[in-house]
Design a protein around this motif. Structure first.
Motif, PDB file in Angstrom:
ATOM      1  N   GLY A   1       0.800  -1.222   0.000  1.00  0.00           N
ATOM      2  CA  GLY A   1       0.000   0.000   0.000  1.00  0.00           C
ATOM      3  C   GLY A   1       0.827   1.264   0.000  1.00  0.00           C
ATOM      4  O   GLY A   1       0.314   2.337   0.334  1.00  0.00           O
ATOM      5  N   GLY A   2       2.116   1.157  -0.364  1.00  0.00           N
ATOM      6  CA  GLY A   2       3.007   2.309  -0.361  1.00  0.00           C
ATOM      7  C   GLY A   2       3.710   2.509   0.955  1.00  0.00           C
ATOM      8  O   GLY A   2       4.714   3.222   1.034  1.00  0.00           O
ATOM      9  N   GLY A   3       3.224   1.917   2.008  1.00  0.00           N
ATOM     10  CA  GLY A   3       3.801   2.008   3.347  1.00  0.00           C
ATOM     11  C   GLY A   3       2.946   1.185   4.293  1.00  0.00           C
ATOM     12  O   GLY A   3       1.897   0.648   3.918  1.00  0.00           O
ATOM     13  N   ASP A   4       3.360   1.075   5.552  1.00  0.00           N
ATOM     14  CA  ASP A   4       2.615   0.277   6.521  1.00  0.00           C
ATOM     15  C   ASP A   4       1.199   0.795   6.731  1.00  0.00           C
ATOM     16  O   ASP A   4       0.294   0.035   7.066  1.00  0.00           O
ATOM     17  CB  ASP A   4       3.351   0.258   7.864  1.00  0.00           C
ATOM     18  CG  ASP A   4       4.621  -0.585   7.830  1.00  0.00           C
ATOM     19  OD1 ASP A   4       4.644  -1.579   7.077  1.00  0.00           O
ATOM     20  OD2 ASP A   4       5.578  -0.242   8.545  1.00  0.00           O
ATOM     21  N   ALA A   5       1.006   2.110   6.533  1.00  0.00           N
ATOM     22  CA  ALA A   5      -0.313   2.704   6.738  1.00  0.00           C
ATOM     23  C   ALA A   5      -1.253   2.456   5.571  1.00  0.00           C
ATOM     24  O   ALA A   5      -2.445   2.762   5.664  1.00  0.00           O
ATOM     25  CB  ALA A   5      -0.183   4.207   6.983  1.00  0.00           C
ATOM     26  N   GLU A   6      -0.721   1.938   4.453  1.00  0.00           N
ATOM     27  CA  GLU A   6      -1.531   1.550   3.295  1.00  0.00           C
ATOM     28  C   GLU A   6      -2.327   2.720   2.716  1.00  0.00           C
ATOM     29  O   GLU A   6      -3.458   2.550   2.240  1.00  0.00           O
ATOM     30  CB  GLU A   6      -2.470   0.398   3.675  1.00  0.00           C
ATOM     31  CG  GLU A   6      -1.758  -0.852   4.165  1.00  0.00           C
ATOM     32  CD  GLU A   6      -1.494  -1.896   3.080  1.00  0.00           C
ATOM     33  OE1 GLU A   6      -2.259  -1.972   2.125  1.00  0.00           O
ATOM     34  OE2 GLU A   6      -0.501  -2.641   3.225  1.00  0.00           O
ATOM     35  N   GLN A   7      -1.737   3.917   2.700  1.00  0.00           N
ATOM     36  CA  GLN A   7      -2.474   5.078   2.203  1.00  0.00           C
ATOM     37  C   GLN A   7      -2.506   5.171   0.682  1.00  0.00           C
ATOM     38  O   GLN A   7      -3.319   5.905   0.128  1.00  0.00           O
ATOM     39  CB  GLN A   7      -1.874   6.366   2.775  1.00  0.00           C
ATOM     40  CG  GLN A   7      -2.100   6.523   4.256  1.00  0.00           C
ATOM     41  CD  GLN A   7      -1.681   7.886   4.778  1.00  0.00           C
ATOM     42  OE1 GLN A   7      -1.073   8.693   4.063  1.00  0.00           O
ATOM     43  NE2 GLN A   7      -2.003   8.161   6.022  1.00  0.00           N
ATOM     44  N   ARG A   8      -1.595   4.490   0.004  1.00  0.00           N
ATOM     45  CA  ARG A   8      -1.509   4.564  -1.460  1.00  0.00           C
ATOM     46  C   ARG A   8      -1.424   6.015  -1.929  1.00  0.00           C
ATOM     47  O   ARG A   8      -2.076   6.428  -2.892  1.00  0.00           O
ATOM     48  CB  ARG A   8      -2.667   3.814  -2.117  1.00  0.00           C
ATOM     49  CG  ARG A   8      -2.563   2.320  -1.869  1.00  0.00           C
ATOM     50  CD  ARG A   8      -3.561   1.499  -2.635  1.00  0.00           C
ATOM     51  NE  ARG A   8      -3.263   0.072  -2.403  1.00  0.00           N
ATOM     52  CZ  ARG A   8      -2.500  -0.665  -3.174  1.00  0.00           C
ATOM     53  NH1 ARG A   8      -1.956  -0.129  -4.248  1.00  0.00           N
ATOM     54  NH2 ARG A   8      -2.256  -1.935  -2.897  1.00  0.00           N
ATOM     55  N   PHE A   9      -0.573   6.750  -1.224  1.00  0.00           N
ATOM     56  CA  PHE A   9      -0.286   8.145  -1.551  1.00  0.00           C
ATOM     57  C   PHE A   9       1.202   8.259  -1.838  1.00  0.00           C
ATOM     58  O   PHE A   9       2.030   7.785  -1.060  1.00  0.00           O
ATOM     59  CB  PHE A   9      -0.659   9.060  -0.382  1.00  0.00           C
ATOM     60  CG  PHE A   9      -0.228  10.494  -0.560  1.00  0.00           C
ATOM     61  CD1 PHE A   9      -0.952  11.350  -1.380  1.00  0.00           C
ATOM     62  CD2 PHE A   9       0.896  10.990   0.095  1.00  0.00           C
ATOM     63  CE1 PHE A   9      -0.566  12.671  -1.550  1.00  0.00           C
ATOM     64  CE2 PHE A   9       1.298  12.301  -0.065  1.00  0.00           C
ATOM     65  CZ  PHE A   9       0.564  13.145  -0.891  1.00  0.00           C
ATOM     66  N   SER A  10       1.548   8.863  -2.974  1.00  0.00           N
ATOM     67  CA  SER A  10       2.946   9.079  -3.320  1.00  0.00           C
ATOM     68  C   SER A  10       3.335  10.515  -3.027  1.00  0.00           C
ATOM     69  O   SER A  10       2.631  11.456  -3.419  1.00  0.00           O
ATOM     70  CB  SER A  10       3.176   8.777  -4.807  1.00  0.00           C
ATOM     71  OG  SER A  10       4.481   9.179  -5.195  1.00  0.00           O
TER      72      SER A  10
END
Length: 702
Positions: free
Chosen positions: A48-57
């Motif tokens: 998800g882009g990071g552990d928080a799974e925000q899918r924000f770049s």
């Protein structure tokens, strides 16, 4: 029709058409939050882009002012197309992507050159145990290893540089209808994987494995087993008190087949839990009860699997309302206070904001029209149900959402810049009705809902009304105000996952075979690219040598596409699966689409009596529709049975359906589920459908 406070309602016309169609633990406020959200600025190393799974770049070189310059940098043909749902990962200049049947590819992230590929050689007969296509959602990376799960229940570690297999472990009882379609997650030195199979009658769980050796470290069951065998932990003792009858004989369900997230500050792993088995609670747990931990978000200690808290979105789940949909961690200001939250838009149609330290509900509001509950009680956190929706002992009930949900597996995205969550939302009504003739089938579907209710109408006017009522949209949702900020309507449901960026953009692929960029603040459509096939997978972004790239895997498929893709055709070519990578100034182009139109052979004459055809349709709807399409109208992803040479004789079709002569190609044997008489009736129905000319009658076409 009943007025639902705070919820949008179907029109009377839509209701009438669908009826015709389908009836033939509170705690103190935590300390100020620690931001767990920031992903790596250059690579995309986690699902998800990071552990928080925000899918924000956080990359911002591609913006609304220069998006017109975005072009294809390169593409890679995956060699398959059916249901490409993977999130690519980018690590050390390589991009990793998976395709149908769990094939893994490692490519140069700048040029697309193939570095290695790995085929785990899955048992394709396991397609019989897949509810929703031969899909997977990608790999995980850590410590020089690529970790992947397989449809036949294995977990493998590969050398990230060479693709050499390091270890291979079986995570399920392979004699039972367990499958793996989700992407593994990695926390510290542990790999986490769940499984699917609730529709077929299994007991769900999540397992942790040592990343170095593949040894299993712990397992957390999501529903209780047979009390006579004892319970594994206090959480199961607690859960068993919320079940009645002999649920364990049906498996119970609760498979953790997709979403997870991790908060390193709290050291909590969050897991989304799925539906009950059977769906119909009046069969599964006839005395009612909440049936923990179905349709729940469960917080665990990643080192031990210890239960910490849960929040159940749909107590006593009976509609396939999974809570396996995407989980996002974020920091929000609510009522003037900073809160560390977990957010989810599960199938049941409500958007939840929950304190991720305690499981306390902070707010919930329907994000799509719902008519099974009026609202979520803010004090109890429970839905206030409409009694008629509990179809187990009542009349059939036309419901929104249906089993496809208001939001399915396609990941949503949260932008800390805009404060909005971008949801691939949809409206897919369904009539739920009790299956009065239900008997448990260890080798087949076990929903307990009357499958005959799912067929779309063949009356032209009703069919058009149904198509108008089934919708898909990209919804920008304000999680603090619990209201939409903007929305974009799509031509059909089942559109791709979402990426948001610091450049002020939102990217989403769709069923009409386009990757589209929108303004994050108002939804203005700024750019699109024709991909030749529908996109259901989510995009990612990464940077190499100072250039920002957007990558997405294309390949139409999944549950909705298989069942209804023939009746709701998208602007897609079923047979082109690729990884596509874009950058500013990209000048590449996709190869031309090959002309795949072939002459259809004349079907055998339909001379069976109506009773035989009706029996064959029941068999088809119970066993074949999930792959070969409603009314035997295929999506094109797999062969259209109406034009199959196997219809020439009972012996030919029985060799495939009963004896499994095509099992190596993904067509499983149904021996033990069906008999020769059943297959004869099935053949009669398919021949009748071929002679019906339904596509021309309903004017179905692209």
């Amino acid at each position: 029709m009943r007025k639902i406070p705070g919820a949008s309602i179907l029109t009377s016309a839509s209701l009438l058409c669908f009826s015709s169609l389908l009836l033939i633990a509170c705690a103190k406020t935590p300390e100020p939050p620690v931001n767990v959200a920031a992903p790596a600025p250059v690579e995309w190393t986690k699902h998800g882009g990071g552990d928080a799974e925000q899918r924000f770049s956080t990359l911002n070189k591609i913006t609304p002012s220069n998006i017109a310059e975005l072009g294809l940098a390169w593409s890679f043909d995956l060699g398959v197309s059916r249901g490409i749902e993977a999130t690519p990962l980018v690590v050390d200049g390589l991009i990793y992507v998976t395709a149908t049947w769990n094939k893994v590819f490692a490519l140069d992230a700048k040029t697309g050159a193939l570095r290695w590929q790995f085929d785990p050689k899955v048992d394709r007969s396991k397609a019989a145990d897949l509810c929703c296509d031969a899909v997977n959602r990608g790999v995980a990376y850590s410590d020089g290893k690529i970790i992947t799960g397989t449809i036949d229940g294995r977990l493998l570690a590969l050398d990230a540089k060479t693709g050499a297999k390091l270890w291979d472990v079986i995570t399920v009882d392979q004699s039972k209808p367990y499958t793996i379609t989700g992407a593994p997650r990695i926390v510290k030195d542990k790999v986490f994987i769940g499984n699917g199979g609730a529709e077929f009658g299994v007991r769900g769980y999540l397992s942790a494995y040592d990343i170095s050796t593949g040894n299993m470290l712990w397992r957390f069951y999501t529903v209780p087993g047979n009390p006579a065998d004892g319970f594994e932990n206090p959480a199961m003792v607690k859960a068993a008190k919320t079940w009645t009858g002999e649920w364990w004989k049906f498996g119970g369900g609760g498979t953790a087949w997709d979403s997870m997230a991790y908060d390193p500050a709290l050291d909590l792993l969050y897991v989304g839990v799925g539906n009950g088995s059977p769906w119909n609670q009046s069969i599964r747990s006839p005395g009612g009860g909440d049936n923990l931990y179905l349709s729940s978000i469960v917080a665990l200690r990643p080192d031990t699997g210890e239960y910490v808290w849960h929040y159940q979105t749909t107590p006593g789940e009976t509609w396939d309302y999974t809570a396996t949909q995407h989980l996002i961690l974020a920091e929000l200001e609510i009522d003037g206070k900073p809160r560390s939250v977990i957010m989810q838009a599960p199938k049941n149609g409500f958007f939840y904001v929950i304190d991720r330290a305690t499981g306390e509900l902070l707010s919930a509001k329907n994000y799509v029209p719902v008519n099974w509950a009026t609202h979520i009680d803010p004090k109890t956190g429970r839905p206030v149900e409409i009694p008629e929706a509990r179809y187990g002992s009542k009349a059939p009930y036309l419901q929104l959402p249906g089993p496809f949900g208001g939001h399915n597996w396609h990941p949503m995205s949260f932008s800390p810049d805009s404060g909005l969550v971008y949801i691939p939302a949809m409206e897919t009504p369904y009539v739920y009705a009790n299956d009065k003739d239900f008997s448990y089938n260890a080798k087949g579907w076990n929903t307990g809902a009357d499958s005959a209710m799912g067929s779309l109408p063949t009356d032209v006017a009703q069919f058009k009304a149904v198509k108008a009522a089934v919708k898909g949209r990209l919804l920008a949702w304000d999680p603090v105000k619990q209201q939409p900020a903007w929305q974009v309507e799509h031509n059909s449901p089942w559109n791709g996952g979402v990426l948001s960026t610091a450049g002020g953009l939102v990217f989403q692929g769709n069923a009409d075979a386009k990757l589209v960029a929108y303004r994050a603040d108002n939804g203005e459509r700024l750019w699109d690219f024709f991909a030749q096939t529908g996109i259901v997978a989510p995009p990612i972004s990464y940077e190499l040598d100072g250039e920002q790239y957007i990558a997405v895997a294309s390949g139409w498929g999944g549950a909705f596409a298989l069942v209804y893709g023939g009746l709701f055709p998208a602007e897609s070519d079923a047979g082109v699966g690729r990884l596509m990578v874009f950058k500013l100034g990209g000048k590449s182009a996709l190869p031309d689409i090959a002309d795949k139109v072939a002459a259809r052979p004349a079907p055998p004459e339909s001379n069976a009596n109506p009773e035989t055809i009706a029996k064959g349709k029941i068999i088809y709807d119970s066993n074949c529709v999930v792959c070969h399409g409603d009314h035997a109208i295929s999506s094109g992803l797999i062969p259209d049975l109406r034009w199959s040479p196997l219809l020439a004789s009972d012996e030919a079709i029985q060799a495939v359906v009963l004896d499994g002569v095509l099992s190596s190609r993904g067509m499983p044997a149904f021996n033990g589920v069906l008999n020769k008489a059943d297959v004869q009736d099935l053949r009669s129905y398919i021949i009748s459908a071929a002679n019906e000319g339904l596509e021309a009658k309903l004017d179905i076409g692209k």
